[in-house]
Scaffold this motif. Structure first.
Motif, PDB file in Angstrom:
ATOM      1  N   GLY A  70     -17.397  24.136   2.597  1.00 29.08           N
ATOM      2  CA  GLY A  70     -17.540  23.706   3.852  1.00 29.08           C
ATOM      3  C   GLY A  70     -17.830  24.404   4.460  1.00 29.08           C
ATOM      4  O   GLY A  70     -18.351  25.450   4.324  1.00 29.08           O
ATOM      5  N   PRO A  71     -17.563  23.967   5.999  1.00 28.98           N
ATOM      6  CA  PRO A  71     -18.524  25.124   7.339  1.00 28.98           C
ATOM      7  C   PRO A  71     -18.091  25.927   7.428  1.00 28.98           C
ATOM      8  O   PRO A  71     -16.287  26.199   7.039  1.00 28.98           O
ATOM      9  CB  PRO A  71     -18.001  23.954   8.559  1.00 28.98           C
ATOM     10  N   ARG A  72     -18.487  27.233   8.249  1.00 31.94           N
ATOM     11  CA  ARG A  72     -17.578  28.306   8.533  1.00 31.94           C
ATOM     12  C   ARG A  72     -17.506  28.784   9.680  1.00 31.94           C
ATOM     13  O   ARG A  72     -17.367  29.226  11.132  1.00 31.94           O
ATOM     14  CB  ARG A  72     -18.995  29.687   8.324  1.00 31.94           C
ATOM     15  N   ASN A  73     -16.623  27.889   9.980  1.00 35.80           N
ATOM     16  CA  ASN A  73     -15.133  27.347  11.368  1.00 35.80           C
ATOM     17  C   ASN A  73     -14.291  26.918  10.569  1.00 35.80           C
ATOM     18  O   ASN A  73     -13.914  26.488   9.557  1.00 35.80           O
ATOM     19  CB  ASN A  73     -15.971  26.735  12.041  1.00 35.80           C
ATOM     20  N   ILE A  74     -13.526  26.286  11.217  1.00 36.69           N
ATOM     21  CA  ILE A  74     -11.752  25.725  10.893  1.00 36.69           C
ATOM     22  C   ILE A  74     -11.820  24.652  10.147  1.00 36.69           C
ATOM     23  O   ILE A  74     -10.975  24.713   9.333  1.00 36.69           O
ATOM     24  CB  ILE A  74     -10.901  26.407  12.122  1.00 36.69           C
ATOM     25  N   TRP A  75     -12.887  24.200  10.006  1.00 33.55           N
ATOM     26  CA  TRP A  75     -12.437  22.482   9.653  1.00 33.55           C
ATOM     27  C   TRP A  75     -12.901  22.937   7.901  1.00 33.55           C
ATOM     28  O   TRP A  75     -12.615  22.264   7.036  1.00 33.55           O
ATOM     29  CB  TRP A  75     -13.795  21.757  10.152  1.00 33.55           C
ATOM     30  N   ARG A  76     -13.078  23.938   7.241  1.00 33.11           N
ATOM     31  CA  ARG A  76     -13.680  23.993   5.997  1.00 33.11           C
ATOM     32  C   ARG A  76     -11.726  24.571   5.524  1.00 33.11           C
ATOM     33  O   ARG A  76     -11.891  23.445   4.492  1.00 33.11           O
ATOM     34  CB  ARG A  76     -13.786  25.260   5.857  1.00 33.11           C
ATOM     35  N   TYR A  77     -10.968  24.126   6.419  1.00 34.99           N
ATOM     36  CA  TYR A  77      -9.078  23.987   5.814  1.00 34.99           C
ATOM     37  C   TYR A  77      -9.559  22.703   6.653  1.00 34.99           C
ATOM     38  O   TYR A  77      -7.895  22.113   6.896  1.00 34.99           O
ATOM     39  CB  TYR A  77      -8.345  25.030   6.636  1.00 34.99           C
ATOM     40  N   LYS A  78      -9.915  21.221   6.658  1.00 35.50           N
ATOM     41  CA  LYS A  78      -9.014  20.140   6.807  1.00 35.50           C
ATOM     42  C   LYS A  78      -8.294  19.622   6.650  1.00 35.50           C
ATOM     43  O   LYS A  78      -7.714  19.077   7.078  1.00 35.50           O
ATOM     44  CB  LYS A  78     -10.897  19.791   7.879  1.00 35.50           C
ATOM     45  N   ALA A  79      -8.483  19.208   5.211  1.00 39.45           N
ATOM     46  CA  ALA A  79      -7.537  18.841   4.213  1.00 39.45           C
ATOM     47  C   ALA A  79      -6.418  19.683   4.549  1.00 39.45           C
ATOM     48  O   ALA A  79      -4.648  19.161   3.592  1.00 39.45           O
ATOM     49  CB  ALA A  79      -7.821  19.700   2.611  1.00 39.45           C
ATOM     50  N   LEU A  80      -6.011  20.678   5.066  1.00 40.35           N
ATOM     51  CA  LEU A  80      -4.756  21.430   5.244  1.00 40.35           C
ATOM     52  C   LEU A  80      -4.072  21.654   6.835  1.00 40.35           C
ATOM     53  O   LEU A  80      -3.226  21.949   7.145  1.00 40.35           O
ATOM     54  CB  LEU A  80      -4.741  23.001   4.599  1.00 40.35           C
ATOM     55  N   LEU A  81      -5.234  20.504   7.327  1.00 43.54           N
ATOM     56  CA  LEU A  81      -4.970  20.654   9.220  1.00 43.54           C
ATOM     57  C   LEU A  81      -4.495  18.891   9.470  1.00 43.54           C
ATOM     58  O   LEU A  81      -5.107  17.968   8.863  1.00 43.54           O
ATOM     59  CB  LEU A  81      -5.423  20.919   9.692  1.00 43.54           C
ATOM     60  N   PRO A  82      -3.823  18.681  10.390  1.00 43.75           N
ATOM     61  CA  PRO A  82      -3.686  17.590  10.930  1.00 43.75           C
ATOM     62  C   PRO A  82      -4.770  16.426  11.739  1.00 43.75           C
ATOM     63  O   PRO A  82      -5.059  16.127  12.631  1.00 43.75           O
ATOM     64  CB  PRO A  82      -3.193  17.390  11.784  1.00 43.75           C
ATOM     65  N   VAL A  83      -5.623  16.530  10.877  1.00 40.90           N
ATOM     66  CA  VAL A  83      -7.150  16.181  11.449  1.00 40.90           C
ATOM     67  C   VAL A  83      -7.590  15.103  10.320  1.00 40.90           C
ATOM     68  O   VAL A  83      -7.658  14.724   9.392  1.00 40.90           O
ATOM     69  CB  VAL A  83      -7.936  17.384  11.706  1.00 40.90           C
ATOM     70  N   PRO A  84      -8.296  13.902  10.977  1.00 42.93           N
ATOM     71  CA  PRO A  84      -9.208  13.276   9.606  1.00 42.93           C
ATOM     72  C   PRO A  84     -10.634  13.558   8.621  1.00 42.93           C
ATOM     73  O   PRO A  84     -11.242  14.795   9.782  1.00 42.93           O
ATOM     74  CB  PRO A  84      -9.633  12.093  11.326  1.00 42.93           C
ATOM     75  N   THR A  85     -11.113  13.092   7.931  1.00 43.09           N
ATOM     76  CA  THR A  85     -11.998  14.073   7.601  1.00 43.09           C
ATOM     77  C   THR A  85     -13.070  13.821   7.547  1.00 43.09           C
ATOM     78  O   THR A  85     -14.144  14.576   7.668  1.00 43.09           O
ATOM     79  CB  THR A  85     -11.500  13.205   5.616  1.00 43.09           C
ATOM     80  N   ASP A  86     -13.438  13.104   8.922  1.00 46.76           N
ATOM     81  CA  ASP A  86     -14.781  12.915   9.236  1.00 46.76           C
ATOM     82  C   ASP A  86     -15.178  13.828  10.901  1.00 46.76           C
ATOM     83  O   ASP A  86     -15.744  13.695  11.569  1.00 46.76           O
ATOM     84  CB  ASP A  86     -15.118  11.589   9.997  1.00 46.76           C
TER      85      ASP A  86
END
Ligand SMILES: *Cc1c(COP(=O)(O)O)cnc(C)c1O
Ligand SMILES: [Zn+2]
Length: 428
Positions: A70-86
């Motif tokens: 994943g990207p070098r920011n918090i979205w590398r953990y997006k599967a573990l956060l309440p955010v959409p995959t896009d």
């Protein structure tokens, strides 16, 4: 009244349902006290018992390789956060993946075998608040909010104002009027609507709750979308584990204002264990407060669960929450893990800011001074095991609280531009 701001927490029908997958793998909002679940939306208190709601998930299998790709920011953990995959498609501030530095000089100075500094002062608006705001912004967008807002002790206002500007959503940020000038300017530069309130943070927070109940379409990051906001702090825990080579530290020292960050770092460690991403091992969590606003530390030391609200009086203004929402959970976690909550004086805060700067080249704000100073006190009082690997979190940048140390450091001499004057100055 709009559904977004409805402070009753019943799942009223929404005009527009959030789109499919708006909150990723999140399943519901679950009550921390009674486990009652409500649907994902702008609710923050349990309709059954008024306990705080937090995001519950149905996690798929998540691998270290997927995260590393994943990207070098918090979205590398997006599967573990309440955010959409896009999530990466939407303008946000892309915080996170800050440095984890081995602090050999500070470790030697304090007598610790192994010490790391997680340096969150390098986030886009120079504090850890960019992490929580990025998640709140995603929720505000998915809930179709018209205004992005917050009551703030300073750093949150900076992060909300900047993220709103980048996302093109109008912002209104509320701060106590006695805040440090750099923090005021750091908000005002991003928004026309910085509102200074004559009162302390707890007064500002009360005002925000009132506005949230009256106005339509406002997302107050730490009020009505707080469950989504709070999840952003988990990324600090994920990053520390990943940067240690997918291991948990033995001990961690975390500043406490509302207590949300400390609670979520523990949640992150627990999730990593459950998902099999790190080995299950004991770790101790320590909380840091300034003596002038130490309701959690006072409760810890007196052995009670009851937190008595206080009127803050400390230079650590970003930690100056006198009635901390998650204070009781901080007590639970620090006691359960064998850690502690400790506090230090404002003078010790100033001293610790200079100590970190002179040993590691990191300029922290008063919150970081509080955390490093508490680390020192925990070592001196024998509460921290010096043989165990320890992480201390630096949550903000010293340029925002210059006044705290401006009369402790400074030119060693002011001289004429001549060699003789330099020699005479006694600097060498
Ligand atoms: C807000 C803040 C904290 C603590 O946050 P909580 O999650 O409310 O405990 C710590 N450090 C800095 C610099 C902050 O701005
Ligand atoms: Zn409940």
């Amino acid at each position: 009244m709009s559904t977004l701001l409805d402070d009753t927490t019943t799942a009223t029908p929404k005009r527009d349902q959030p789109r499919e997958g708006a909150f990723g793998n999140a399943r519901a909002l679950a009550c921390r006290e009674c486990a009652h679940e409500v649907e994902l939306g702008p609710s923050y208190a349990c309709p059954e018992c008024f306990g705080p709601l937090e995001v519950a998930y149905d996690f798929p299998t998540v691998t270290r390789e997927e995260i590393a790709a994943g990207p070098r920011n918090i979205w590398r953990y997006k599967a573990l956060l309440p955010v959409p995959t896009d999530i990466e498609q939407s303008p946000n501030t892309e915080p996170g993946f800050t440095r984890l530095l081995e602090a050999k000089n500070l470790a030697r100075e304090l007598g610790l075998d192994k010490l790391w500094v997680k340096d969150d002062s390098t986030n886009p608006t120079n504090s850890f608040k960019d992490r929580v705001v990025a998640c709140a912004l995603s929720a505000a967008r998915e809930l179709d909010a018209k205004v992005f807002a917050c009551p703030s002790t300073g750093n949150l206002a900076n992060a909300v104002a900047a993220a709103g500007a980048r996302a093109g959503i109008p912002t209104v940020v509320f701060i106590p009027s006695n805040l440090e000038t750099p923090k005021k300017v750091n908000s005002a530069v991003f928004t026309e609507k910085l509102v200074a309130v004559d009162g302390n943070y707890d007064d500002v927070n009360k005002l925000a709750s009132e506005i949230a109940g009256e106005e339509e379409g406002w997302a107050f990051v730490n009020v009505n979308v707080r469950p989504f906001y709070a999840e952003g702090s988990k990324t600090l825990g994920y990053e520390i584990a990943e940067q240690l080579g997918w291991r948990l530290p033995d001990q961690i020292v975390i500043p406490v204002a509302s207590g949300s960050q400390l609670t979520k770092v523990d949640k992150a460690f627990q999730e990593l264990i459950t998902l099999g991403l790190v080995e299950d091992k004991p770790y101790k969590v320590f909380g840091a407060q300034a003596a002038g606003c130490s309701p959690v530390s006072v409760a810890y030391k007196s052995g009670t669960d009851a937190i008595r609200p206080v009127k803050p009086d400390t230079i650590a203004k970003s930690l100056a929450i006198g009635n901390p929402a998650d204070g009781i959970y901080v007590l639970d976690i620090c006691r359960r893990t064998g850690g502690a909550v400790e506090d230090i004086t404002d003078d010790e805060v100033r001293e610790a800011i200079v100590l970190l700067a002179r040993t590691e080249g990191i300029f922290t704000e008063t919150a970081g001074g509080t955390t490093v100073g508490v680390l020192k006190k925990l070592v001196e009082s024998g509460q921290l095991d010096t043989s165990l690997e320890t992480v201390v979190i630096n949550t903000g940048h010293g340029l925002k609280t210059l006044d705290a140390v401006s009369d402790r450091v400074g030119p060693a001499a002011t001289i004429a531009p001549t060699y003789d004057a330099f020699v005479a100055s006694g600097v060498l």
